[in-house]
Design a protein around this motif. Structure first.
Motif, mmCIF file in Angstrom:
data_model
loop_
_atom_site.group_PDB
_atom_site.id
_atom_site.type_symbol
_atom_site.label_atom_id
_atom_site.label_comp_id
_atom_site.label_asym_id
_atom_site.label_seq_id
_atom_site.Cartn_x
_atom_site.Cartn_y
_atom_site.Cartn_z
ATOM 1 N N LEU A 60 12.862 -19.903 55.816
ATOM 2 C CA LEU A 60 13.154 -21.039 55.299
ATOM 3 C C LEU A 60 12.775 -21.626 56.891
ATOM 4 O O LEU A 60 13.105 -23.035 56.735
ATOM 5 C CB LEU A 60 14.729 -20.378 55.235
ATOM 6 N N SER A 61 12.616 -20.781 57.632
ATOM 7 C CA SER A 61 12.614 -21.683 59.080
ATOM 8 C C SER A 61 10.752 -23.080 58.256
ATOM 9 O O SER A 61 10.942 -24.329 58.606
ATOM 10 C CB SER A 61 12.393 -20.979 59.836
ATOM 11 N N PHE A 62 10.245 -22.006 57.656
ATOM 12 C CA PHE A 62 9.080 -23.257 57.874
ATOM 13 C C PHE A 62 8.877 -23.498 56.854
ATOM 14 O O PHE A 62 8.119 -24.459 56.701
ATOM 15 C CB PHE A 62 7.725 -21.243 57.447
ATOM 16 N N ALA A 63 9.855 -23.526 55.601
ATOM 17 C CA ALA A 63 9.842 -24.294 54.517
ATOM 18 C C ALA A 63 10.840 -26.121 55.473
ATOM 19 O O ALA A 63 10.232 -27.105 54.456
ATOM 20 C CB ALA A 63 10.587 -24.032 53.423
ATOM 21 N N VAL A 64 11.861 -25.715 56.131
ATOM 22 C CA VAL A 64 12.445 -26.606 56.578
ATOM 23 C C VAL A 64 11.784 -27.662 57.197
ATOM 24 O O VAL A 64 12.026 -28.500 57.768
ATOM 25 C CB VAL A 64 14.457 -26.249 56.381
ATOM 26 N N ALA A 65 11.121 -26.030 58.841
ATOM 27 C CA ALA A 65 10.546 -27.341 59.710
ATOM 28 C C ALA A 65 9.778 -28.893 59.832
ATOM 29 O O ALA A 65 10.546 -29.085 60.610
ATOM 30 C CB ALA A 65 10.125 -26.644 60.686
ATOM 31 N N PRO A 66 9.061 -28.965 58.745
ATOM 32 C CA PRO A 66 8.639 -29.981 58.766
ATOM 33 C C PRO A 66 9.629 -31.379 58.588
ATOM 34 O O PRO A 66 9.160 -32.814 58.576
ATOM 35 C CB PRO A 66 7.375 -29.664 57.571
ATOM 36 N N PHE A 113 24.333 -27.641 66.148
ATOM 37 C CA PHE A 113 23.259 -28.045 65.079
ATOM 38 C C PHE A 113 23.972 -28.840 64.037
ATOM 39 O O PHE A 113 25.164 -28.973 63.761
ATOM 40 C CB PHE A 113 22.991 -26.248 64.428
ATOM 41 N N CYS A 114 22.840 -29.596 63.595
ATOM 42 C CA CYS A 114 23.518 -30.512 62.675
ATOM 43 C C CYS A 114 23.482 -29.534 61.119
ATOM 44 O O CYS A 114 24.498 -29.853 60.085
ATOM 45 C CB CYS A 114 22.284 -30.767 62.188
ATOM 46 N N VAL A 115 22.891 -27.891 60.935
ATOM 47 C CA VAL A 115 22.435 -27.155 60.042
ATOM 48 C C VAL A 115 22.206 -25.949 59.727
ATOM 49 O O VAL A 115 21.715 -26.009 61.182
ATOM 50 C CB VAL A 115 20.995 -27.469 58.713
ATOM 51 N N VAL A 116 23.635 -25.013 59.533
ATOM 52 C CA VAL A 116 24.050 -23.972 59.387
ATOM 53 C C VAL A 116 23.430 -22.867 59.021
ATOM 54 O O VAL A 116 23.560 -23.241 57.195
ATOM 55 C CB VAL A 116 24.951 -23.160 60.455
ATOM 56 N N ALA A 117 22.322 -21.640 58.632
ATOM 57 C CA ALA A 117 21.645 -21.155 57.077
ATOM 58 C C ALA A 117 21.575 -19.956 57.663
ATOM 59 O O ALA A 117 20.907 -19.404 58.389
ATOM 60 C CB ALA A 117 20.347 -22.851 56.816
ATOM 61 N N SER A 118 20.973 -19.610 56.482
ATOM 62 C CA SER A 118 20.170 -18.470 56.195
ATOM 63 C C SER A 118 20.480 -17.993 54.258
ATOM 64 O O SER A 118 20.140 -18.652 54.050
ATOM 65 C CB SER A 118 21.521 -17.304 56.518
ATOM 66 N N ARG A 119 19.146 -16.804 54.662
ATOM 67 C CA ARG A 119 18.732 -16.010 53.568
ATOM 68 C C ARG A 119 18.265 -15.584 53.092
ATOM 69 O O ARG A 119 17.499 -14.975 54.113
ATOM 70 C CB ARG A 119 17.052 -17.479 53.641
ATOM 71 N N TYR A 120 18.539 -14.245 51.972
ATOM 72 C CA TYR A 120 18.386 -13.539 52.031
ATOM 73 C C TYR A 120 18.529 -12.543 53.154
ATOM 74 O O TYR A 120 18.243 -11.421 53.370
ATOM 75 C CB TYR A 120 16.811 -12.943 51.225
ATOM 76 N N SER A 121 19.879 -12.685 54.137
ATOM 77 C CA SER A 121 20.384 -11.782 54.505
ATOM 78 C C SER A 121 21.461 -11.584 54.845
ATOM 79 O O SER A 121 22.025 -10.537 54.775
ATOM 80 C CB SER A 121 19.974 -12.765 56.072
ATOM 81 N N ALA A 122 22.633 -12.168 54.294
ATOM 82 C CA ALA A 122 23.753 -12.382 54.350
ATOM 83 C C ALA A 122 24.435 -10.545 53.773
ATOM 84 O O ALA A 122 25.403 -10.038 54.339
ATOM 85 C CB ALA A 122 24.875 -12.901 54.165
ATOM 86 N N HIS A 123 23.698 -10.175 53.210
ATOM 87 C CA HIS A 123 23.782 -8.828 52.818
ATOM 88 C C HIS A 123 23.738 -7.364 53.281
ATOM 89 O O HIS A 123 24.173 -6.494 53.251
ATOM 90 C CB HIS A 123 23.093 -8.513 50.506
ATOM 91 N N HIS A 124 23.275 -7.807 54.635
ATOM 92 C CA HIS A 124 22.995 -6.706 55.849
ATOM 93 C C HIS A 124 23.967 -6.844 56.964
ATOM 94 O O HIS A 124 24.041 -5.713 57.651
ATOM 95 C CB HIS A 124 21.570 -7.173 56.229
#
Length: 256
Positions: A60-66, A113-124
């Motif tokens: 997710l970081s790589f996708a949105v960083a640009p 932060f302007c956006v707080v995000a998470s991907r495929y992690s919260a179920h842990h």
């Protein structure tokens, strides 16, 4: 002495950082494309920063960083963070910083932060309500929450079987939340204007269990659960002869 949950998560994921970096399921998908589109439209001109909570191997970081001025990738696993640092350098993404921390307690000022995000992690996460409230604390007023995760099912029969094979495959699994659970949790954390969408995601059985180093005994139990599953479940999860199956990836976008 048995490990606690945090230690179990660490032991499950720390050795598998490279496997998650190379995982096709994690490296791509319509959810990532949607995330980039939402952020591009909401934060034009690369303004502001994003925190990727439970960043894993950093997709997710790589996708949105640009699209952003800065990204902070947070994870409790040192090896995951080292993998993110190396991959970010290889991709020329100098605006990604890594910090070791848990979702429930992060070392950031209120409203950073302007956006707080998470991907495929919260179920842990051991305490998802507390983590969402922590994310609400560190997001700016008027900022956004972006959550992407495996969806639980509203049908109890399907949901029970899905949670069962998840925990057999991965000892650190806690729960895939249903869309109605997510809506309640996000609202309770102080977010509003919730937008939700989802996609079918096919999981190829062999890479799915190999990535988590699932033991042969547990693999056999998963296959038994699948073979003995009622027809409604086999249809809902599209269970295939080799054990591959499909679930849903959900995305939630909300305003602080």
């Amino acid at each position: 002495m048995r490990a606690n949950h945090s230690e179990t998560v660490q032991s499950q994921f720390d050795p598998q950082a490279q496997a998650y970096l190379q995982s096709a399921v994690h490296a791509a998908g319509p959810d990532l494309l949607c995330a980039v589109d939402l952020i591009s439209r909401s934060l034009p001109h690369a303004a502001g920063g994003l925190v990727d909570v439970g960043c894993g191997a950093g997709h997710l970081s790589f996708a949105v960083a640009p699209k952003l001025a800065s990204v902070v990738a947070v994870d409790p696993s040192p090896n995951m963070l080292a993998t993110v640092d190396r991959a970010a350098a290889e991709k020329g993404l100098a605006n990604i910083q890594t910090i070791q921390a848990s979702a429930e307690s992060m070392p950031f000022d209120d409203g950073r932060f302007c956006v707080v995000a998470s991907r495929y992690s919260a179920h842990h996460w051991l305490d998802l309500p507390a983590a969402l409230k922590e994310m609400r604390r560190i997001v700016k007023p008027g900022g956004h929450l972006l959550m992407i995760d495996v969806e639980g099912d509203e049908n109890p029969l399907v949901d029970t079987h899905l949670q069962t094979i998840e925990i057999l495959r991965d000892r650190s699994h806690i729960r895939d939340r249903s869309p109605s659970e997510w809506a309640r949790l996000i609202t309770d954390a102080g977010f509003s204007e919730i937008h939700h969408q989802n996609w079918v995601t096919r999981l190829e059985f062999e890479p799915w269990v190999t990535r988590m180093r699932t033991s042969p005994e547990r693999i056999a139990m998963i296959r038994t659960v699948q073979r003995e599953a009622p027809s409604e479940l086999r249809q809902a999860l599209a269970i295939e002869d080799d054990g591959s199956f499909s679930m849903r990836t959900g995305l939630w976008w909300a305003k602080a």
